[in-house]
Scaffold this active site. Structure first.
Site, PDB file in Angstrom:
ATOM      1  N   ARG A 238      -2.375  17.415  12.310  1.00 12.52           N
ATOM      2  CA  ARG A 238      -1.391  16.617  11.572  1.00 12.52           C
ATOM      3  C   ARG A 238      -0.894  17.281  10.282  1.00 12.52           C
ATOM      4  NH1 ARG A 238      -6.284  13.715  11.175  1.00 12.52           N
ATOM      5  NH2 ARG A 238      -7.250  13.645   9.108  1.00 12.52           N
ATOM      6  N   ASP A 239       0.029  16.564   9.645  1.00  8.87           N
ATOM      7  CA  ASP A 239       0.558  16.845   8.302  1.00  8.87           C
ATOM      8  C   ASP A 239       1.380  18.130   8.233  1.00  8.87           C
ATOM      9  OD1 ASP A 239      -1.036  14.655   7.789  1.00  8.87           O
ATOM     10  OD2 ASP A 239      -2.608  15.790   6.788  1.00  8.87           O
TER      11      ASP A 239
ATOM     12  N   PHE B 173       2.767   9.382  10.178  1.00  9.71           N
ATOM     13  CA  PHE B 173       1.846   9.969   9.220  1.00  9.71           C
ATOM     14  C   PHE B 173       2.565  11.039   8.388  1.00  9.71           C
ATOM     15  CE2 PHE B 173      -2.763   8.985  10.709  1.00  9.71           C
ATOM     16  CZ  PHE B 173      -2.453   7.637  10.798  1.00  9.71           C
ATOM     17  N   SER B 174       1.802  11.798   7.631  1.00 11.76           N
ATOM     18  CA  SER B 174       2.367  12.674   6.602  1.00 11.76           C
ATOM     19  C   SER B 174       3.140  13.856   7.168  1.00 11.76           C
ATOM     20  CB  SER B 174       1.255  13.176   5.689  1.00 11.76           C
ATOM     21  OG  SER B 174       0.710  12.118   4.939  1.00 11.76           O
TER      22      SER B 174
ATOM     23  N   GLN C  15       3.514   7.649   2.351  1.00 13.87           N
ATOM     24  CA  GLN C  15       2.831   6.792   3.308  1.00 13.87           C
ATOM     25  C   GLN C  15       2.844   5.357   2.780  1.00 13.87           C
ATOM     26  OE1 GLN C  15       0.790   8.094   6.509  1.00 13.87           O
ATOM     27  NE2 GLN C  15       2.861   8.788   6.060  1.00 13.87           N
TER      28      GLN C  15
ATOM     29  N   TRP D 198       0.813  -1.209   0.000  1.00 13.25           N
ATOM     30  CA  TRP D 198       0.000   0.000   0.000  1.00 13.25           C
ATOM     31  C   TRP D 198       0.846   1.259   0.000  1.00 13.25           C
ATOM     32  CZ3 TRP D 198      -5.066   1.769   0.090  1.00 13.25           C
ATOM     33  CH2 TRP D 198      -5.252   3.074   0.564  1.00 13.25           C
TER      34      TRP D 198
ATOM     35  N   TRP E  84     -10.342   8.258  -1.395  1.00 12.82           N
ATOM     36  CA  TRP E  84     -10.672   7.435  -0.240  1.00 12.82           C
ATOM     37  C   TRP E  84     -11.987   6.675  -0.400  1.00 12.82           C
ATOM     38  CZ3 TRP E  84      -7.302   5.591   2.743  1.00 12.82           C
ATOM     39  CH2 TRP E  84      -6.192   6.311   3.154  1.00 12.82           C
TER      40      TRP E  84
ATOM     41  N   ASN F 252       0.035   5.719   0.018  1.00 17.20           N
ATOM     42  CA  ASN F 252      -0.845   6.871  -0.173  1.00 17.20           C
ATOM     43  C   ASN F 252      -0.032   8.161  -0.166  1.00 17.20           C
ATOM     44  OD1 ASN F 252      -1.274   5.969   2.818  1.00 17.20           O
ATOM     45  ND2 ASN F 252      -2.198   7.992   2.897  1.00 17.20           N
ATOM     46  N   ASP F 253      -0.317   9.147   0.660  1.00 16.41           N
ATOM     47  CA  ASP F 253       0.195  10.507   0.496  1.00 16.41           C
ATOM     48  C   ASP F 253       1.693  10.584   0.202  1.00 16.41           C
ATOM     49  OD1 ASP F 253      -2.324  10.761   1.558  1.00 16.41           O
ATOM     50  OD2 ASP F 253      -1.718  11.926   3.304  1.00 16.41           O
TER      51      ASP F 253
ATOM     52  N   GLU G  27      -6.529  18.610   5.168  1.00 18.78           N
ATOM     53  CA  GLU G  27      -5.307  17.810   5.297  1.00 18.78           C
ATOM     54  C   GLU G  27      -4.208  18.352   4.395  1.00 18.78           C
ATOM     55  OE1 GLU G  27      -6.561  13.330   6.409  1.00 18.78           O
ATOM     56  OE2 GLU G  27      -6.982  13.829   4.321  1.00 18.78           O
TER      57      GLU G  27
END
Length: 471
Positions: free
Chosen positions: A152-153, A85-86, A43, A24, A290, A26-27, A204
């Site tokens: 976050r991020d 996380f990001s 990610q 997997w 998503w 993602n970002d 985000e």
């Protein structure tokens, strides 16, 4: 009977888009350019093909086309501060953090730790060998959670005018700005968001940076992704253009401006570190949504990135707007392909079809199709003055994937429309109005599209881009 869950899907592995070898993704995270190398962190779940167990994966490239996947850069610590996380990364040129060894500038990554209890804090890691290996800062976190669920991020930039680091952080429906002299000690400066743009469940992956118009006017750009409430359902990315005084961002507009109208352009941010050379802002995003991200039919990988794009400010009839077009590294790959009378498409490569038409003549469309009666339709709809991307019959069509995406044209005084359509195995990206209007979409046909047709007289050109898998 074949088990469709374990079948390899090489037919969907792209030629010029980054995908991980397996599992997997993602970002995009921590994009930084250093010593002639583009670093792309992302990610990554090293143990499965669905979202979870987040680490920072790592790939690097000298040309934004050919990527070498590296070892995991930053590991999750489930029993400690949590999953990774990001976030972003910068070159600490003057070693303001003191994390360098005094010989070369350290690379410093800022990211969110997400604990088992879903507490999110901001942490640091640093590299002294140009991004190959990373060490987590001993006194993480550098910003504790003030009691908020979505916190976050972090994305950091050096603010040259005020000689400080600036962090943009996604906090619920807003962006918080923090400032620091050393990347370690952070002070809250301001927040932005109320009354501006679109507010879905959460904002985000922000990014803040200056750009200069062709007339020499410098503006600040703030990019914000949100889920849901995108322009065509699910995720989306909006942008704001305005001023930043070192503490507060003030947008010139309140209305929503979308960076991309397709369903599959999310969490995009830009590479830092290009300032000493070209000062370009090269953007890349996660090419998914998503709504169905965990169910896409690719194997052994799930998730990929958009084409790298250069962001520029453009003067339009609606004021200064943000355009995005494929970077020079992508366009330099083009080789002209001669179309036959049957409009047969090139085989075993990514390709671009440039479609030009006069919108004053009314509706128009171009349809790509294959031997399995699957088709991808891109249309101009005169009544709404918009481009439509219809993938409802394009191939795999489950879990809410089948949809028609629409994008309103912005330059109303122009009749000649030029659409650059780039197709690469399992994706289509449409660029028109010099990058002011774009649509990004995944597609999963059983076999490649082999021909196309048009409904009205158009000018057509076709280019191959590359003919080897590089992921």
């Amino acid at each position: 009977m074949k088990n469709t869950e374990t079948m390899m899907t090489k037919q969907w592995r792209p030629f010029i888009h980054f995908t991980p070898e397996k599992n997997w993704l993602n970002d995009p995270n921590g994009m930084v350019y250093f010593n002639d190398m583009y670093h792309l962190f992302f990610q990554y779940n090293p143990t499965g093909d669905k979202h979870g167990n987040m680490h920072w994966g790592h790939a690097q490239s000298t040309d934004l086309v050919n990527w070498q996947e590296k070892d995991i850069a930053i590991y999750a610590d489930p029993d400690g501060l949590g999953y990774v996380f990001s976030g972003g990364a910068v070159v600490d040129v003057n070693n303001t953090s003191g994390l360098g060894d005094g010989t070369v500038p350290p690379l410093v990554a800022t990211f969110t730790h997400h604990s088992k209890d879903e507490v999110q804090v901001q942490s640091l890691a640093y590299s002294q060998d140009g991004g190959d290996t990373w060490v987590e800062y001993a006194n993480n976190p550098v910003i504790a959670n003030p009691g908020l669920k979505d916190f976050r991020d972090p994305k950091v930039i050096w603010d040259e005018e005020n000689s400080q680091w600036v962090m943009a952080l996604a906090v619920e429906h807003f962006i918080y700005f923090y400032i620091s002299s050393n990347l370690i000690d952070w002070t809250f400066a301001s927040q932005f968001g109320e009354g501006y743009g679109t507010h879905g469940r959460v904002w985000e992956c922000p990014d803040l940076f200056p750009l200069t118009t062709p007339c020499g006017i410098t503006k600040w750009v703030l990019i914000v992704s949100l889920d849901p409430a995108g322009p065509n359902g699910g995720t989306g990315t909006q942008y704001f253009i305005g001023e930043f005084d070192g503490k507060q961002f003030i947008s010139d507009h309140t209305e929503t401006r979308w960076l991309d109208y397709g369903p599959d352009n999310y969490a995009g941010v830009t590479w830092d570190g290009l300032q000493p050379t070209s000062n370009k802002r090269i953007f890349i995003a996660w090419m998914s949504n998503w709504v169905y991200a965990n169910d896409l039919p690719t194997n052994p990988w799930r998730g990929g990135m958009t084409l790298p794009r250069e962001l520029t400010l453009v003067n339009s009839s609606k004021g200064i707007m943000l355009a995005n077009l494929p970077s020079d590294d992508i366009t330099s790959l083009k080789a002209e392909f001669t179309l036959t009378d049957a409009n047969t498409l090139p085989e075993s490569c990514a390709y671009e079809v440039v479609w030009k038409f006069d919108k004053s003549l009314g509706d128009n469309s171009i349809t790509f199709f294959n031997s399995e009666d699957e088709k991808l339709v891109i249309s101009y709809v005169a009544e709404n003055n918009e481009i439509q991307l219809d993938r409802t019959q394009s191939g795999w069509n489950e879990k809410g994937f089948g949809r028609v995406a629409t994008a309103p044209l912005k330059m109303t005084d122009e009749n000649t429309i030029e659409c650059s359509i780039i197709i690469d195995q399992s994706s289509v990206e449409v660029f028109t109005e010099k990058g002011l209007t774009t649509l990004t979409s995944n597609i999963f046909p059983k076999v490649p599209y082999s021909e196309f047709t048009i409904t009205r007289t158009s000018q057509l050109e076709c280019f191959t881009l590359i003919n080897k898998v590089t992921s």
